[in-house]
Design a protein around this motif. Structure first.
Motif, PDB file in Angstrom:
ATOM      1  N   ASP A 160       0.903  -1.328   0.068  1.00  0.00           N
ATOM      2  CA  ASP A 160      -0.084   0.082  -0.167  1.00  0.00           C
ATOM      3  C   ASP A 160       1.222   1.335   0.238  1.00  0.00           C
ATOM      4  OD1 ASP A 160      -3.196   1.063   0.797  1.00  0.00           O
ATOM      5  OD2 ASP A 160      -1.613   2.226   1.512  1.00  0.00           O
ATOM      6  N   SER A 161       1.051   1.848  -1.000  1.00  0.00           N
ATOM      7  CA  SER A 161       1.473   3.431  -0.988  1.00  0.00           C
ATOM      8  C   SER A 161       1.073   4.161  -0.196  1.00  0.00           C
ATOM      9  CB  SER A 161       1.269   3.650  -2.327  1.00  0.00           C
ATOM     10  OG  SER A 161       0.171   4.435  -2.631  1.00  0.00           O
ATOM     11  N   THR A 162       0.247   4.685   1.103  1.00  0.00           N
ATOM     12  CA  THR A 162       0.277   5.023   1.878  1.00  0.00           C
ATOM     13  C   THR A 162       1.498   4.614   2.706  1.00  0.00           C
ATOM     14  OG1 THR A 162      -2.052   5.518   1.038  1.00  0.00           O
ATOM     15  CG2 THR A 162      -2.278   6.110   3.495  1.00  0.00           C
ATOM     16  N   ARG A 163       0.738   3.501   2.871  1.00  0.00           N
ATOM     17  CA  ARG A 163       2.157   2.774   4.342  1.00  0.00           C
ATOM     18  C   ARG A 163       3.366   2.783   4.022  1.00  0.00           C
ATOM     19  NH1 ARG A 163      -2.963  -1.186   4.845  1.00  0.00           N
ATOM     20  NH2 ARG A 163      -1.648  -2.493   3.227  1.00  0.00           N
ATOM     21  N   ILE A 164       3.636   2.899   2.867  1.00  0.00           N
ATOM     22  CA  ILE A 164       5.463   3.389   2.795  1.00  0.00           C
ATOM     23  C   ILE A 164       5.736   4.692   2.101  1.00  0.00           C
ATOM     24  CG2 ILE A 164       6.854   3.228   0.541  1.00  0.00           C
ATOM     25  CD1 ILE A 164       5.918   0.394   1.265  1.00  0.00           C
ATOM     26  N   ARG A 165       4.430   5.313   2.180  1.00  0.00           N
ATOM     27  CA  ARG A 165       4.854   6.875   2.192  1.00  0.00           C
ATOM     28  C   ARG A 165       5.073   7.300   4.223  1.00  0.00           C
ATOM     29  NH1 ARG A 165       0.260   9.797  -0.124  1.00  0.00           N
ATOM     30  NH2 ARG A 165       1.400  11.590   0.426  1.00  0.00           N
ATOM     31  N   ILE A 166       4.261   6.367   5.004  1.00  0.00           N
ATOM     32  CA  ILE A 166       4.518   6.924   6.381  1.00  0.00           C
ATOM     33  C   ILE A 166       5.531   5.868   6.907  1.00  0.00           C
ATOM     34  CG2 ILE A 166       3.664   6.150   8.609  1.00  0.00           C
ATOM     35  CD1 ILE A 166       0.641   6.285   7.419  1.00  0.00           C
ATOM     36  N   LEU A 167       5.943   5.271   6.304  1.00  0.00           N
ATOM     37  CA  LEU A 167       7.083   4.341   6.412  1.00  0.00           C
ATOM     38  C   LEU A 167       8.840   5.578   6.166  1.00  0.00           C
ATOM     39  CD1 LEU A 167       6.303   0.808   5.954  1.00  0.00           C
ATOM     40  CD2 LEU A 167       6.884   2.022   8.188  1.00  0.00           C
ATOM     41  N   LEU A 202       2.042  14.417   4.874  1.00  0.00           N
ATOM     42  CA  LEU A 202       1.370  13.524   3.897  1.00  0.00           C
ATOM     43  C   LEU A 202      -0.078  14.380   3.381  1.00  0.00           C
ATOM     44  CD1 LEU A 202       2.532  10.219   5.452  1.00  0.00           C
ATOM     45  CD2 LEU A 202       2.737  10.791   3.421  1.00  0.00           C
ATOM     46  N   ASN A 203      -0.362  14.978   4.195  1.00  0.00           N
ATOM     47  CA  ASN A 203      -1.196  16.539   3.599  1.00  0.00           C
ATOM     48  C   ASN A 203      -2.791  15.070   3.405  1.00  0.00           C
ATOM     49  OD1 ASN A 203      -3.129  18.114   2.421  1.00  0.00           O
ATOM     50  ND2 ASN A 203      -2.524  17.462   0.505  1.00  0.00           N
ATOM     51  N   MET A 204      -3.186  14.355   3.993  1.00  0.00           N
ATOM     52  CA  MET A 204      -4.399  13.702   4.544  1.00  0.00           C
ATOM     53  C   MET A 204      -4.797  13.590   5.764  1.00  0.00           C
ATOM     54  SD  MET A 204      -2.050   9.898   3.183  1.00  0.00           S
ATOM     55  CE  MET A 204      -3.786   8.686   4.025  1.00  0.00           C
ATOM     56  N   THR A 205      -5.597  12.506   6.383  1.00  0.00           N
ATOM     57  CA  THR A 205      -6.919  13.118   6.934  1.00  0.00           C
ATOM     58  C   THR A 205      -6.173  12.316   8.597  1.00  0.00           C
ATOM     59  OG1 THR A 205      -8.214  11.305   7.152  1.00  0.00           O
ATOM     60  CG2 THR A 205      -9.089  13.525   5.820  1.00  0.00           C
ATOM     61  N   GLN A 206      -6.309  12.953   9.843  1.00  0.00           N
ATOM     62  CA  GLN A 206      -5.689  12.079  11.033  1.00  0.00           C
ATOM     63  C   GLN A 206      -6.384  11.325  10.966  1.00  0.00           C
ATOM     64  OE1 GLN A 206      -5.665  14.382  14.747  1.00  0.00           O
ATOM     65  NE2 GLN A 206      -4.798  16.370  13.256  1.00  0.00           N
ATOM     66  N   SER A 207      -7.461  11.046  10.580  1.00  0.00           N
ATOM     67  CA  SER A 207      -8.111   9.382  10.408  1.00  0.00           C
ATOM     68  C   SER A 207      -7.929   8.684   9.800  1.00  0.00           C
ATOM     69  CB  SER A 207      -9.703   9.701  10.348  1.00  0.00           C
ATOM     70  OG  SER A 207     -10.838   8.459   9.819  1.00  0.00           O
TER      71      SER A 207
END
Length: 97
Positions: free
Chosen positions: A18-25, A43-48
């Protein structure tokens, strides 16, 4: 190889799918430790959305958390996570020559 190890390894690599998880890492590799609010901002995303992905990463033992008062800080679980990402990145960049 033991079948259980094969299944666990496959599950681990699914988390990296998942690219979002990779971005977080990747952000945690750079910043070392951040609360959800800062990760969401980076990451310009919601906290949720970030919290949802962090739960998956934490369940897979890729990130860990530390509470300081009301704030929870997240970081990579250990150097193995950094090594896995670095090896994957090196492999991709090698192919792009």
């Amino acid at each position: 190889m033991d079948e259980n190890i094969l299944y666990d390894l496959a599950d681990l690599f699914k988390v990296f799918g998942d690219s979002t998880r990779i971005r977080i890492l990747m952000v945690l590799m750079e910043k070392e430790e951040l609360p959800v609010t800062d990760l969401a901002e980076c990451l310009n995303m919601t906290q949720s959305a970030i919290s949802h992905q962090l739960r998956t990463l934490k369940n897979s033992k890729l990130v860990k958390s530390r509470r300081d008062g009301k704030q929870v800080y997240y970081s990579l679980d250990d150097e193995h996570v950094r090594s896995i990402i670095a090896a994957g990145r090196e492999h991709i960049e090698e192919d792009r020559g």
